[in-house]
Design a protein around this motif. Structure first.
Motif, short mmCIF file in Angstrom:
data_model
loop_
_atom_site.label_atom_id
_atom_site.label_comp_id
_atom_site.label_asym_id
_atom_site.label_seq_id
_atom_site.Cartn_x
_atom_site.Cartn_y
_atom_site.Cartn_z
N ASP A 117 0.87 -1.17 0.00
CA ASP A 117 0.00 0.00 0.00
C ASP A 117 0.90 1.22 0.00
O ASP A 117 1.70 1.41 0.93
N ALA A 118 0.80 2.07 -1.04
CA ALA A 118 1.66 3.24 -1.15
C ALA A 118 0.88 4.51 -0.84
O ALA A 118 -0.25 4.68 -1.30
N ALA A 119 1.49 5.40 -0.08
CA ALA A 119 0.88 6.69 0.25
C ALA A 119 1.95 7.77 0.13
O ALA A 119 3.13 7.52 0.37
N GLY A 120 1.51 8.98 -0.22
CA GLY A 120 2.45 10.08 -0.40
C GLY A 120 2.39 11.13 0.68
O GLY A 120 3.09 12.15 0.59
N SER A 121 1.57 10.91 1.70
CA SER A 121 1.45 11.89 2.77
C SER A 121 1.03 11.19 4.05
O SER A 121 0.58 10.03 4.04
N MET A 122 1.15 11.90 5.15
CA MET A 122 0.74 11.38 6.44
C MET A 122 -0.77 11.13 6.47
O MET A 122 -1.24 10.10 6.95
N ALA A 123 -1.54 12.09 5.93
CA ALA A 123 -3.00 11.97 5.94
C ALA A 123 -3.47 10.76 5.14
O ALA A 123 -4.35 10.01 5.59
N SER A 124 -2.91 10.57 3.94
CA SER A 124 -3.35 9.44 3.12
C SER A 124 -2.92 8.11 3.73
O SER A 124 -3.62 7.10 3.60
N ALA A 125 -1.78 8.09 4.41
CA ALA A 125 -1.34 6.85 5.06
C ALA A 125 -2.29 6.48 6.20
O ALA A 125 -2.65 5.30 6.37
N LEU A 126 -2.72 7.46 6.96
CA LEU A 126 -3.62 7.20 8.08
C LEU A 126 -5.01 6.80 7.60
O LEU A 126 -5.79 6.21 8.36
N ALA A 127 -5.34 7.11 6.34
CA ALA A 127 -6.66 6.77 5.80
C ALA A 127 -6.72 5.32 5.31
O ALA A 127 -7.82 4.81 5.06
N ILE A 128 -5.58 4.67 5.18
CA ILE A 128 -5.56 3.27 4.72
C ILE A 128 -5.97 2.36 5.87
O ILE A 128 -5.41 2.44 6.97
N GLU A 129 -6.92 1.50 5.62
CA GLU A 129 -7.47 0.65 6.67
C GLU A 129 -6.75 -0.69 6.72
O GLU A 129 -6.19 -1.16 5.73
N GLY A 130 -6.77 -1.31 7.88
CA GLY A 130 -6.22 -2.64 8.05
C GLY A 130 -4.81 -2.64 8.61
O GLY A 130 -4.10 -1.63 8.59
N ARG A 131 -4.42 -3.78 9.10
CA ARG A 131 -3.11 -3.93 9.72
C ARG A 131 -2.07 -4.33 8.68
O ARG A 131 -2.35 -5.11 7.77
N HIS A 132 -0.87 -3.80 8.83
CA HIS A 132 0.24 -4.15 7.95
C HIS A 132 1.27 -4.97 8.73
O HIS A 132 1.31 -4.92 9.96
N ASP A 133 2.08 -5.70 7.99
CA ASP A 133 3.12 -6.51 8.63
C ASP A 133 4.38 -5.71 8.90
O ASP A 133 5.18 -6.07 9.76
N LEU A 134 4.56 -4.61 8.14
CA LEU A 134 5.76 -3.79 8.31
C LEU A 134 5.50 -2.41 7.72
O LEU A 134 4.81 -2.28 6.71
N LEU A 135 6.08 -1.38 8.34
CA LEU A 135 5.94 -0.01 7.90
C LEU A 135 7.26 0.49 7.32
O LEU A 135 8.32 0.24 7.89
N LEU A 136 7.21 1.23 6.21
CA LEU A 136 8.37 1.91 5.64
C LEU A 136 7.99 3.37 5.47
O LEU A 136 7.24 3.73 4.55
N LEU A 137 8.50 4.23 6.34
CA LEU A 137 8.04 5.61 6.42
C LEU A 137 9.16 6.60 6.10
O LEU A 137 10.26 6.51 6.65
N ASP A 138 8.85 7.54 5.21
CA ASP A 138 9.79 8.61 4.90
C ASP A 138 9.95 9.50 6.13
O ASP A 138 8.98 9.76 6.85
N ALA A 139 11.16 9.95 6.38
CA ALA A 139 11.41 10.76 7.57
C ALA A 139 10.72 12.11 7.50
O ALA A 139 10.30 12.66 8.52
N ASN A 140 10.57 12.66 6.28
CA ASN A 140 9.94 13.98 6.10
C ASN A 140 8.87 13.90 5.03
O ASN A 140 9.14 13.45 3.91
N LEU A 141 7.66 14.32 5.38
CA LEU A 141 6.52 14.27 4.47
C LEU A 141 5.93 15.66 4.30
O LEU A 141 6.18 16.55 5.12
N PRO A 142 5.14 15.87 3.26
CA PRO A 142 4.58 17.22 3.04
C PRO A 142 3.73 17.74 4.19
O PRO A 142 3.64 18.95 4.40
N ASP A 143 3.09 16.84 4.93
CA ASP A 143 2.18 17.27 5.99
C ASP A 143 2.59 16.76 7.38
O ASP A 143 1.76 16.68 8.28
N GLY A 144 3.86 16.42 7.55
CA GLY A 144 4.29 15.98 8.87
C GLY A 144 5.60 15.22 8.83
O GLY A 144 6.27 15.15 7.80
N LEU A 145 5.96 14.65 9.97
CA LEU A 145 7.20 13.91 10.10
C LEU A 145 6.93 12.42 10.23
O LEU A 145 5.90 12.01 10.77
#
Length: 252
Positions: free
Chosen positions: A30-58
């Motif tokens: 599941d790919a997201a380009g912002s903090m808001a869109s990532a939080l809108a994705i439902e369901g549990r993931h097995d692992l997270l890969l998060l950019d350190a700096n995003l357009p709307d947050g850290l």
């Protein structure tokens, strides 16, 4: 059963590269380009890969929000900023490991498998190309192909996306330098370091790193500008990518 991964990356070229590499493991991504869109994705993931700096947050804040929902999720941070201070900050915030971009598909897959407890298949081995001690070429097709496990379609798509963005990024860097916005300059340079490495634009990648470490040096800026011009001017030889089509990956 393929693992389900959440990848949050706002740079389109970097996101496409990482999605292609992770899906080749294989995995659901599941790919997201912002903090808001990532939080809108439902369901549990097995692992997270998060950019350190995003357009709307850290990435640090996003990690806290996601782990409040699902405690204990393994999480990797990724960034083009290799400063020890940022690395320490990310690890202190709870990330299990920090990945520095650009990185090869092989290294990305190896790290993700390790944190998921999955053994690598012998068929996924890729020989790395390149020599850091010789003058880098404008385009290194062997490195680009190796980075994406030989997938010519993804290499061709990444190169086209990269070139579409390069002229705009160059103008934004020059404008930010003129206005004294060094933070803005470094943000764009960090994105460009990652994306140029992913597509095999090795000379521009080296020039970007040099300018990032010496923003006040005219020689570094002149060399960077020349490399941008040369990269845009030299046609890409797509003879190895014949028959490649467009790959569409939506970044929320």
């Amino acid at each position: 059963m393929k693992p389900r991964l959440l990848l949050v990356e706002d740079d389109a070229v970097s996101c496409l590269f990482m999605v292609a590499a992770l899906e080749a493991m294989p995995a659901w991504v599941d790919a997201a380009g912002s903090m808001a869109s990532a939080l809108a994705i439902e369901g549990r993931h097995d692992l997270l890969l998060l950019d350190a700096n995003l357009p709307d947050g850290l990435g640090i804040d996003l990690l806290a929000a996601l782990r409040s929902r699902y405690p204990g999720l393994p999480a990797l941070a990724h960034t083009a900023d290799d400063s020890p201070a940022l690395h320490a900050q990310l690890m202190a915030a709870g990330f299990d490991e920090v990945l520095h971009k650009p990185l090869s598909a092989t290294d990305l897959q190896k790290t993700v498998r390790r944190h998921l407890g999955i053994e690598a298949s012998s068929s996924m081995r890729v020989e790395e190309a390149g020599n850091a001690f010789r003058a880098p070429p404008l385009w290194d097709h062997a490195t680009a192909l190796a980075a994406l496990n030989g997938n010519r379609e993804h290499v061709s798509t990444l190169r086209n996306m990269f070139l579409d963005e390069l002229g705009r990024q160059h103008l934004e860097i020059l404008s930010a330098l003129r206005s004294g916005d060094n933070v803005g300059v470094k943000k764009i340079l960090h994105q460009l370091k990652a994306s140029s490495g992913f597509v095999g634009a090795l000379r521009l990648n080296a020039a970007t790193a040099a300018l990032d470490s010496a923003l006040d040096e005219k020689m570094a800026l002149d060399y960077f500008t020349q490399c941008v011009s040369d990269t845009l001017a030299q046609p890409i030889d797509n003879s190895d990518d014949s028959g490649a089509g467009e790959t569409q990956i939506k970044i929320e």
